[in-house]
Scaffold this active site. Structure first.
Site, mmCIF file in Angstrom:
data_model
loop_
_atom_site.group_PDB
_atom_site.id
_atom_site.type_symbol
_atom_site.label_atom_id
_atom_site.label_comp_id
_atom_site.label_asym_id
_atom_site.label_seq_id
_atom_site.Cartn_x
_atom_site.Cartn_y
_atom_site.Cartn_z
ATOM 1 N N LYS A 9 4.099 -12.050 -0.081
ATOM 2 C CA LYS A 9 3.345 -11.297 0.931
ATOM 3 C C LYS A 9 4.118 -10.046 1.352
ATOM 4 O O LYS A 9 3.591 -8.926 1.284
ATOM 5 C CB LYS A 9 3.066 -12.172 2.163
ATOM 6 C CG LYS A 9 2.113 -11.501 3.136
ATOM 7 C CD LYS A 9 2.072 -12.167 4.479
ATOM 8 C CE LYS A 9 3.105 -11.568 5.379
ATOM 9 N NZ LYS A 9 3.075 -12.024 6.760
ATOM 10 N N ASP A 24 -2.167 -12.732 4.028
ATOM 11 C CA ASP A 24 -1.634 -13.163 5.321
ATOM 12 C C ASP A 24 -2.634 -14.162 5.898
ATOM 13 O O ASP A 24 -3.579 -14.591 5.213
ATOM 14 C CB ASP A 24 -1.398 -11.962 6.248
ATOM 15 C CG ASP A 24 -2.712 -11.426 6.820
ATOM 16 O OD1 ASP A 24 -3.780 -11.704 6.229
ATOM 17 O OD2 ASP A 24 -2.685 -10.756 7.862
#
Ligand code: SF4
Length: 232
Positions: free
Chosen positions: A125, A144
């Site tokens: 991420k 996310d």
């Protein structure tokens, strides 16, 4: 797994709607360099972007480069980032990550995902955020909490593991959409498709969204009515 033609068509419709709803998108974190974005992204775990933006104002002045973080006194760094939560772990990752940047990359943030994800505390991420937003490199799709939740509701994935969700999204979306798609989903999650009370009636995706896992009639806790007292 290769996405079906139907799944790709569904994804294309979602992309069009999101583009129309949020034509201009940008990362909500403030930064002036790839390193600053890397640090801000580490700090943003379990913390709001607003809070991170407040904290980094002083932090970036105090620690202007990777060398400054690499040699930072741990207690001072922890104090500086305390209000973002999980500050001990974040300070440890920032120091470890910057020590490696200095030792192996001349203090610069590498531009490829394999090297980035080998840095302490940097997962896919964070690496995707930095590569996509600071360098404009489509290395993958940022997954996310917003992207994970909305992708599931929209029927783009059945998974809960971010790596598997990202694989599903990569399969369904053209590479040129990866960066902006995530920005738009995050904006959509903040403004419309909230975790607890999604505003489905006001949503530009409402007619293409199967609303998987969304309660259609949320049950409100019933208020107990007090019996009128008969005592005189
Ligand atoms: S229709 Fe509801 S569940 Fe689907 S994306 Fe919109 S707000 Fe989220």
């Amino acid at each position: 797994m290769v996405a079906s033609a139907d799944a790709k068509r569904h994804a294309a419709r979602i992309v069009r709607r999101l583009k129309a709803a949020y034509p201009e998108v940008r990362c909500a974190l403030n930064f002036n360099s790839p390193l600053e974005l890397l640090i801000a992204t580490i700090l943003s775990a379990q913390c709001t972007d607003t809070r991170v933006n407040i904290v980094v104002k002083d932090l970036f002045r105090k620690y202007p480069d990777a060398g400054a973080y690499a040699t930072a006194q741990r207690a001072q760094l922890e104090r500086a980032i305390h209000s973002t939560g999980f500050f001990r772990n974040k300070a440890k990752n920032i120091t470890g990550c910057c020590q490696k940047l200095v030792a192996e990359h001349g203090g610069h943030v590498p531009r490829d995902i394999d090297t980035l994800t080998k840095l302490p505390g940097i997962g896919r991420k964070t690496a995707n955020v930095v590569l996509g937003t600071a360098f404009g490199i489509s290395s993958g799709v940022v997954v996310d909490t917003h992207v994970a939740r909305i992708s599931k509701r929209l029927g783009m994935t059945r998974h809960t593991d971010p790596v598997k969700i990202e694989r599903d999204l990569i399969d369904q979306l053209p590479k040129r959409q990866w960066i902006d798609f995530a920005h738009r989903m995050i904006t959509h999650g903040r403004r419309v498709c909230a975790a607890r009370k999604p505003k489905c009636d006001d949503c530009s995706l409402s007619d293409v969204c199967p609303r998987i896992g969304v309660a259609t009639h949320p049950t409100k806790p019933r208020r107990r009515t007090k019996k009128p007292s008969t005592a005189r």
